[in-house]
Design a protein around this motif. Structure first.
Motif, PDB file in Angstrom:
ATOM      1  N   GLU A  25      -8.813  -3.138  -8.587  1.00  0.00           N
ATOM      2  CA  GLU A  25      -7.554  -2.748  -8.649  1.00  0.00           C
ATOM      3  C   GLU A  25      -7.616  -1.271  -8.437  1.00  0.00           C
ATOM      4  O   GLU A  25      -8.660  -0.420  -8.778  1.00  0.00           O
ATOM      5  N   ILE A  26      -6.480  -0.974  -7.898  1.00  0.00           N
ATOM      6  CA  ILE A  26      -6.319   0.500  -7.611  1.00  0.00           C
ATOM      7  C   ILE A  26      -4.673   0.945  -7.939  1.00  0.00           C
ATOM      8  O   ILE A  26      -3.784   0.177  -7.698  1.00  0.00           O
ATOM      9  N   SER A  27      -4.888   1.854  -9.031  1.00  0.00           N
ATOM     10  CA  SER A  27      -3.460   2.216  -9.581  1.00  0.00           C
ATOM     11  C   SER A  27      -3.096   3.518  -9.453  1.00  0.00           C
ATOM     12  O   SER A  27      -3.948   4.479  -9.210  1.00  0.00           O
ATOM     13  N   PHE A  28      -1.782   3.709  -9.534  1.00  0.00           N
ATOM     14  CA  PHE A  28      -1.313   5.185  -9.211  1.00  0.00           C
ATOM     15  C   PHE A  28      -0.283   5.627 -10.523  1.00  0.00           C
ATOM     16  O   PHE A  28       0.353   4.769 -10.676  1.00  0.00           O
TER      17      PHE A  28
ATOM     18  N   ILE B 258      -9.707   3.181   0.465  1.00  0.00           N
ATOM     19  CA  ILE B 258     -10.395   2.544  -0.693  1.00  0.00           C
ATOM     20  C   ILE B 258     -10.059   1.042  -0.395  1.00  0.00           C
ATOM     21  O   ILE B 258      -8.894   0.599  -0.338  1.00  0.00           O
ATOM     22  N   LEU B 259     -11.001   0.187  -0.268  1.00  0.00           N
ATOM     23  CA  LEU B 259     -10.985  -1.126   0.068  1.00  0.00           C
ATOM     24  C   LEU B 259     -11.352  -2.263  -1.200  1.00  0.00           C
ATOM     25  O   LEU B 259     -12.291  -1.716  -1.749  1.00  0.00           O
ATOM     26  N   PHE B 260     -10.593  -3.267  -1.364  1.00  0.00           N
ATOM     27  CA  PHE B 260     -11.385  -4.265  -2.479  1.00  0.00           C
ATOM     28  C   PHE B 260     -12.658  -4.691  -2.130  1.00  0.00           C
ATOM     29  O   PHE B 260     -13.061  -4.491  -0.997  1.00  0.00           O
TER      30      PHE B 260
ATOM     31  N   SER C 130      -1.719   4.429   2.714  1.00  0.00           N
ATOM     32  CA  SER C 130      -1.054   3.361   3.570  1.00  0.00           C
ATOM     33  C   SER C 130      -1.771   1.873   2.653  1.00  0.00           C
ATOM     34  O   SER C 130      -2.734   1.583   2.437  1.00  0.00           O
ATOM     35  N   PHE C 131      -0.709   1.083   2.369  1.00  0.00           N
ATOM     36  CA  PHE C 131      -1.094  -0.232   1.528  1.00  0.00           C
ATOM     37  C   PHE C 131      -1.236  -1.273   2.532  1.00  0.00           C
ATOM     38  O   PHE C 131      -0.516  -1.458   3.358  1.00  0.00           O
ATOM     39  N   SER C 132      -2.311  -1.990   2.421  1.00  0.00           N
ATOM     40  CA  SER C 132      -2.751  -3.157   3.129  1.00  0.00           C
ATOM     41  C   SER C 132      -2.864  -4.196   2.222  1.00  0.00           C
ATOM     42  O   SER C 132      -3.863  -4.193   1.501  1.00  0.00           O
ATOM     43  N   PRO C 133      -1.870  -5.267   1.936  1.00  0.00           N
ATOM     44  CA  PRO C 133      -1.998  -6.185   1.021  1.00  0.00           C
ATOM     45  C   PRO C 133      -3.347  -6.948   1.236  1.00  0.00           C
ATOM     46  O   PRO C 133      -3.791  -7.086   2.286  1.00  0.00           O
ATOM     47  N   TYR C 134      -4.093  -7.141  -0.146  1.00  0.00           N
ATOM     48  CA  TYR C 134      -5.206  -7.923  -0.170  1.00  0.00           C
ATOM     49  C   TYR C 134      -6.378  -7.222   0.618  1.00  0.00           C
ATOM     50  O   TYR C 134      -7.428  -7.777   0.724  1.00  0.00           O
TER      51      TYR C 134
END
Length: 70
Positions: free
Chosen positions: A62-65, A15-17, A5-9
């Motif tokens: 950053e989280i990349s896929f 995994i949280l910023f 689930s993507f949660s902007p910002y």
């Protein structure tokens, strides 16, 4: 990592910023490998998922896929 689930910002799944690497490991397990980017960021690799942490704050920036991650 099953929750994508993507949660902007905020982050992706558990995994949280701004999380520290130890917190990411508690949330999603140990990385399969680690490295340092050309900009000095700490990188943790888990299959096709890469989590990058800032070199100064040590928090996730950053989280990349890759294609196999989704």
């Amino acid at each position: 990592m099953t929750d994508m689930s993507f949660s902007p910002y905020k982050g992706v799944g558990s995994i949280l910023f701004d999380m520290k690497p130890a917190e990411v490991e508690l949330a999603v397990g140990k990385p399969s490998s680690t490295s340092t980017s050309g900009r000095g960021e700490f990188e943790e690799h888990r299959g096709d998922i890469t989590v990058r942490s800032d070199s100064e704050t040590n928090g996730v920036v950053e989280i990349s896929f890759g294609p196999a991650a989704v």
